[in-house]
Design a protein around this motif. Structure first.
Motif: not given
Length: 128
Positions: A50, A53-54, A58, A70-73, A90, A92
């Motif tokens: 995670g 990936t984030a 970014k 913001q990116a949440k995984v 994801l 986004l």
């Protein structure tokens, strides 16, 4: 490259982990006989994927000057019929168009940790 050291002592399954300038604890949940003093090993594996990936998303969005706020995984490790797999979702946030979102999802498939996990990894063990 990356280095870590893990040690277990008197506490049943609590493991002290040192990596770089950082110290953390891993443990098994109470239902498996641990004290739940820290994330379990598979939780740490998912956390690594995670984070990678984030960070990669970014970095890519910054390089392209895309409006990724913001990116949440979200990750889930599953075992079905004796075979493990990871589901990654994801989220986004930002005024990205459909092409940008699709490209970021594509980039997620090629992060360094993703590629390592997908390709498998040789592990050699020796005694000191």
């Amino acid at each position: 490259m990356a280095r870590a050291e893990a040690a277990i002592g008197a506490a049943r399954y609590a493991v002290s982990i040192r990596t770089g300038n950082h110290q953390l604890v891993a443990d098994e949940p109470q239902k498996l006989g641990g004290a739940d003093a820290g994330p379990a090993p598979y939780d740490l594996l998912l956390a690594s994927l995670g984070a990678c990936t984030a960070i990669t998303l970014k970095m890519y969005a910054e390089r392209k000057q895309w409006p990724l706020n913001q990116a949440k995984v979200a990750l889930h490790y599953l075992v079905e019929n004796g075979t493990g797999r990871i589901e990654r979702v994801l989220t986004l946030d930002g005024p990205l168009d459909d092409d940008q979102r699709a490209r970021l999802a594509d980039i997620a498939e090629r992060t360094p940790v993703t590629l390592t996990l997908k390709s498998g990894l040789a592990i050699s063990t020796s005694l000191s």
